[in-house]
Structure formats: C-alpha cells, structure tokens
Design an enzyme around this catalytic site. Structure first.
Site, PDB file in Angstrom:
ATOM      1  N   GLU A 189       0.774  -1.244   0.000  1.00 55.31           N
ATOM      2  CA  GLU A 189       0.000   0.000   0.000  1.00 55.31           C
ATOM      3  C   GLU A 189       0.810   1.302   0.000  1.00 55.31           C
ATOM      4  O   GLU A 189       0.717   2.109   0.936  1.00 55.31           O
ATOM      5  CB  GLU A 189      -0.970  -0.001   1.176  1.00 55.31           C
ATOM      6  CG  GLU A 189      -2.012  -1.094   1.052  1.00 55.31           C
ATOM      7  CD  GLU A 189      -3.022  -1.089   2.188  1.00 55.31           C
ATOM      8  OE1 GLU A 189      -2.811  -0.389   3.189  1.00 55.31           O
ATOM      9  OE2 GLU A 189      -4.030  -1.797   2.048  1.00 55.31           O
TER      10      GLU A 189
ATOM     11  N   GLU B  68      -6.011  -7.915  -0.390  1.00 56.98           N
ATOM     12  CA  GLU B  68      -6.771  -7.708   0.837  1.00 56.98           C
ATOM     13  C   GLU B  68      -8.231  -7.450   0.485  1.00 56.98           C
ATOM     14  O   GLU B  68      -8.536  -6.612  -0.365  1.00 56.98           O
ATOM     15  CB  GLU B  68      -6.231  -6.514   1.649  1.00 56.98           C
ATOM     16  CG  GLU B  68      -4.826  -6.691   2.193  1.00 56.98           C
ATOM     17  CD  GLU B  68      -4.363  -5.491   3.017  1.00 56.98           C
ATOM     18  OE1 GLU B  68      -5.230  -4.672   3.406  1.00 56.98           O
ATOM     19  OE2 GLU B  68      -3.147  -5.363   3.231  1.00 56.98           O
TER      20      GLU B  68
END
Length: 402
Positions: free
Chosen positions: A227, A337
């Site tokens: 991320e 995710e």
C-alpha cells in the site's frame, strides 16, 4: 490493513508533529511503548487489547465481541472439475491462489527494532494448519523493513539475521512443510524510517538481496510493497519496475511477483484519482509472471474500519472498472486484501466481489484480511479458533469459492 486516498490524509500529513502516529498506524495496545498521539483528524481507537490504531475521528470502532464462536468443522465441500459452482455459476476460472493475510510481524511499527513476543510476533503454524485443512493455499506474511534492514546500515546494508530467520521459518513451514504458497511483503507503505522511498537503486538493491534468499523456492511469491500512498503513481511504478528487474536478475525466475500502486493500491480508485492506470499498464517482466495487486474494502470509505457495508452489491461495483482495465491491458489481477463485517449484507457483498472476479477470468487470487495471533476481537479477524469472522464469513463467503 489499508486506507484509501483521501484529502484527510493529505491534510493530516501537512501538520504531522514529530511525535504523532500517522494515519492507520499503531498508537497503543498491550506492551506497546511508542507514541500515542495521532495526526490531526485521527483518533487512537482500540481495535483489540494488543492493537490500538489511528483511525479517522469520524470512524466508530466496531462493537466488542462478547461471545465465543466455535469454528466450523474441517470437512471441505466436494468441488467439481468445471469452473462454475453453486456460489458463482458464471465463473470461467477458479482462483489459483486463495487464502488469508497472516499479520503480526509488522505490529509495533513505532517501536523499532522492538522485542519479539512484546512488540511483534510471527504467525502461528497451527493457524496455517487450520486454513490448509479448510482448503486455503496462500498466506501473505507481513514484516517491517526497519527490522529486516536495521537503520544503522540502511536499505542497502546487511539484513538482521534473527529477524530474517523468523521470516524464513514461517515461510519454510508454509511452503515446504505444508506445500502451499507464501507471499512475502514489506508492510511499509513505501516508507523507510518514516521517509518516502524514492531511490530506485537502493530499493532494487534491497529486493535483489531478499530475492536471493528465496530464489530456489518456487512457492514463494514476492509482493513488492504494501500500500504505497501519498506519492505519485509515476514514482510508485518506477520503484515497482526496478524491483521486478532486480528480482529476476538475482536468479529468482520462477516466482510470481505482485506489484502495488499508490493510493493504498485501491481497486475502486485504480482507474480514477490514483493515477495508477496511466502507468502500470507498462509493467514488464521478462518471465511474464507478474500480477497487479489491488486491495478493496466494502465500507463507506473503503478503509476497512467499519463492519458495515454500503450495499450487497458494493463488492462487485468497486471492482468493475479495475477489472475492465486488467482486460484491456492483458494483465492479471490479485486481490491482496478484502474484508468486511460478519452480517448478511456484507456476506453478500463479499460473495459478489469474488464471483465477479471469477466471472472475469483475469483475477488469479484473493486473500482475506486478516488472520494473526494478536487480533483479539477485531471484527475482521479470521484467526482460529474463534476470530470474529470464523463463524459466518469463513463458511458462507469464502469457502464456496475454493
């Protein structure tokens, strides 16, 4: 865990104090000894007894679970040879990689290097056993750059052998003992020692060294960086491409590589505000074994901080434009995710997302966030035996897609 691109984060970063914890960072918990003040616009919120997190001030913490949930039996449903299933009759391909994130070694991010068992922990082999028995075949192992590459020697210096051995131990258990896949991922948001990584030479050197440690293990998957955020899509792409090149140059030629975009690599913003779609279509791998990793949560701001989903269709809707982009660019996607609350609307939303992925033919894998021994009563915890997502999410939203 993730947050998606928002003006709140940009504003918060502008006024961050030297001692404040950044957005979605750890700010408290059992045995935690780091800073407890969050950036402006964020509040230190109790996720469980081990982990307090800086969440947007408007986010309401999920309710504490007060009942013990018994795990389902380990008997798995019989699958047929065709791609379609009762969960998704229109599927054209099942997932090659399907599993869970195993969290813990990235905990205590403000206590570096920290103490094993106090500030951070490695995933439990018994947790891996449980999920393999359920039919899962992929585990994403988070770790911290600063623990593997101590600050004294920097990114290009020698690895800390104790921390490296901890990583190798769980990876070898997953891949050699259990015979399934382990994703290794620095959980650093494209930061090192609090600073945005911009040096492609240093970053590629680091990845070349790590790839060398695992180059003979074809069940290891390299996830370039968890991320990246609040940085340009162009430099994020350049860093990812440099890492891909370094991994192959190190002799790791058989492993899948996952690249992640900026803006928390969100699927919903991939073709919009993040800018990722303008650059990542050019990703190149001489071994043609790279996939675009995206993350997607189903609450109102796609942050994964609320157990409430926007609608029963939100999963399918938020993946739609990214799926079309993957098709147009002849690339494969990997949902690193996904998470939601254990309620009927969220279960339908998760199923809708996974079904849309299998119908598309371009998504090769998906992983639930998250398992890990320190999550306690966190609403997305799927850690056996009684994580909050075990009783409903596991049997109703995940197992039908294996």
């Amino acid at each position: 865990m993730m947050s998606l691109f928002s003006s709140l984060v940009v504003a918060a970063l502008a006024v961050r104090s030297a001692f404040a914890v950044g957005p979605y960072g750890q700010c408290g918990g059992s045995n935690y000894s780091g800073p407890t003040e969050c950036d402006a616009g964020y509040a230190c919120t109790i996720v469980n007894s081990f982990y307090h997190q800086c969440l947007p001030s408007t986010v309401t913490a999920p309710p504490t679970q007060t009942t013990t949930v018994q795990p389902p039996t380990t008997t798995t449903a019989t699958t047929t040879s065709n791609a379609g299933s009762s969960a998704c009759p229109g599927a054209v391909a099942k997932f090659k990689y399907f599993g869970v994130n195993q969290s813990g070694a990235e905990f205590g991010e403000n206590v570096i290097p920290g103490t094993l068992g106090k500030d951070y922990t490695w995933p439990s082999p018994t947790s891996v056993d449980y999920f393999v028995n359920q039919g899962f075949n992929t585990f994403r192992i988070a770790f911290k750059l600063e623990r593997l590459s101590p600050l004294a020697s920097g990114l290009t210096g020698a690895f800390d052998q104790t921390y490296l051995n901890g990583l190798k131990t769980i990876v070898n258990y997953i891949t050699n003992t259990k015979g399934v896949f382990a994703v290794v991922e620095p959980h650093n948001y494209m930061r090192y020692n609090g600073q945005v990584i911009t040096d492609t030479n240093a970053f590629s050197t680091w990845w070349g060294k790590l790839a060398n440690e695992f180059k003979s293990n074809d069940k290891v998957i390299f996830d370039i960086m968890n991320e990246p955020h609040t940085m340009g899509a162009d430099i994020t792409f350049n860093l990812n491409q440099a890492a891909v090149n370094a991994i192959r140059a190190a002799g790791a030629t058989q492993q899948l590589i996952l690249v992640e975009g900026t803006a928390w690599t969100g699927a919903w913003s991939w073709t919009g505000s993040s800018g990722n779609s303008q650059y990542f279509g050019a990703i190149r791998d001489p071994n043609n074994n790279v996939a675009i990793e995206m993350h997607q949560y189903l609450d109102s701001d796609s942050s994964g901080t609320s157990p409430n989903c926007v609608s029963s269709n939100v999963g399918r809707e938020r993946l739609a434009s990214a799926t079309e982009w993957l098709k147009q660019n002849n690339l494969k996607g990997f949902l690193g995710e996904i998470g939601a609350g254990s309620n009927s609307q969220c279960i339908q939303a998760v199923k809708g997302a996974l079904c849309a992925m299998q119908e598309s033919g371009v998504w090769i894998g998906a992983l639930w966030w998250a398992a890990g021994p320190w999550w306690g009563d966190y609403f997305q915890s799927i850690e056996p035996p009684n994580g909050a997502a075990i009783s409903q999410i596991l049997p109703q939203a995940l197992k039908p897609f294996m």
